[in-house]
Scaffold this motif. Structure first.
Motif, mmCIF file in Angstrom:
data_model
loop_
_atom_site.group_PDB
_atom_site.id
_atom_site.type_symbol
_atom_site.label_atom_id
_atom_site.label_comp_id
_atom_site.label_asym_id
_atom_site.label_seq_id
_atom_site.Cartn_x
_atom_site.Cartn_y
_atom_site.Cartn_z
ATOM 1 N N LYS A 51 31.283 29.525 -89.403
ATOM 2 C CA LYS A 51 30.267 28.527 -89.730
ATOM 3 C C LYS A 51 28.885 28.919 -89.207
ATOM 4 N N ASN A 52 28.810 30.057 -88.486
ATOM 5 C CA ASN A 52 27.562 30.520 -87.885
ATOM 6 C C ASN A 52 26.945 29.446 -86.969
ATOM 7 N N LEU A 53 27.772 28.965 -86.041
ATOM 8 C CA LEU A 53 27.348 27.946 -85.098
ATOM 9 C C LEU A 53 27.670 28.389 -83.673
ATOM 10 N N VAL A 54 26.868 27.929 -82.720
ATOM 11 C CA VAL A 54 27.153 28.130 -81.306
ATOM 12 C C VAL A 54 27.137 26.767 -80.633
ATOM 13 N N THR A 55 28.158 26.500 -79.828
ATOM 14 C CA THR A 55 28.260 25.248 -79.084
ATOM 15 C C THR A 55 27.949 25.520 -77.622
ATOM 16 N N HIS A 56 26.932 24.861 -77.112
ATOM 17 C CA HIS A 56 26.532 24.998 -75.717
ATOM 18 C C HIS A 56 27.136 23.868 -74.888
ATOM 19 N N THR A 57 27.525 24.188 -73.679
ATOM 20 C CA THR A 57 27.864 23.170 -72.684
ATOM 21 C C THR A 57 27.048 23.476 -71.441
ATOM 22 N N TYR A 58 26.131 22.560 -71.108
ATOM 23 C CA TYR A 58 25.228 22.799 -69.977
ATOM 24 C C TYR A 58 24.871 21.457 -69.353
#
Length: 247
Positions: free
Chosen positions: A115-122
């Motif tokens: 899906k060309n996505l990045v999920t950040h957790t910060y």
């Protein structure tokens, strides 16, 4: 040409084609980075510790990279999983944690390339962004830098997912020099992190070509503080990095 000669010629071409295809496949499957284990002496403001960095490759073609840093009041862990796809490193997931006195910081990135996505957790919050082609995590960008150095490049620009955002990292080769190491003098390439003109932070790294471009030294200076990493031992592929024998 009789029938036997035609059959023989066809058979010869078939064998040559098979050998060529096998050779090309083997070349494509050759890992671009050698697995390694590197031990560093870390020093920050007079406090010393040890950093261990490793890179392994599983049977599915996934690289597993890790770095742990242990000092008096600071400990950090960094993990990355990435693959080599079409000449570039492509990250799958990344995690970083830092513990310092009573503070703890964590960040995590997960990449969905379908899906060309990045999920950040910060800072306990999740966010999702479009992942541009060639996007890296912090660790895979350092590994890509080594590959690009090996290819002869002098300037480098990477987009990196970090702390809930997509940042741009730039580097430039400053030159070659002989570096004194635990294993004796080696030829190294000095690389500088390119920052904004008003930045007070300066970062330089020394990469050793004969050690598969493993960094032998890192220096980061900001105002009156200095952080260094200096290689003290390890193994690159089948090459054991040994201290020079004293006479």
């Amino acid at each position: 040409m009789n029938r036997e000669h035609i059959v023989s010629a066809r058979w010869l071409w078939a064998v040559l084609a098979l050998l060529l295809a096998t050779g090309l496949a083997a070349a494509e499957q050759t890992p671009p980075l050698k697995v390694y284990r590197a031990v560093y002496l870390a020093n920050y403001g007079g406090m010393s510790g040890e950093a261990l960095e490793t890179l392994s490759l599983d049977h599915g073609g996934v690289y597993h990279a890790a770095q742990t840093l242990s000092a008096v009041v600071v400990s950090a862990q960094e993990h990355s999983q990435f693959r080599h796809v079409d000449g570039q490193l492509r990250p799958d997931k990344y995690k970083y944690s830092l513990s310092m006195l009573f503070k703890k910081r964590e960040q995590e990135e997960k990449f969905d390339w379908q899906k060309n996505l990045v999920t950040h957790t910060y800072k306990g919050k999740n966010s999702v962004q479009k992942a541009p082609p060639g996007l890296h995590d912090r660790f895979s960008s350092r590994m890509q830098l080594r590959l690009d150095l090996a290819s002869g490049k002098k300037e480098f620009r990477y987009q990196v997912a970090e702390k809930g955002r997509i940042k741009t990292y730039e580097f430039a080769v400053e030159g070659e020099e002989q570096l004194q190491t635990f294993a004796g003098p080696v030829q190294a390439v000095r690389v500088r992190r390119v920052r904004e003109e008003d930045s007070s932070r300066q970062t330089r790294m020394w990469f050793v070509p004969k050690w598969n471009w493993l960094p032998a030294r890192l220096e980061q200076v900001e105002d009156d503080s200095e952080f260094t990493l200096e290689l003290t031992g390890g193994r690159v592929g089948d090459l054991e990095l040994r201290p020079v024998e004293s006479k």
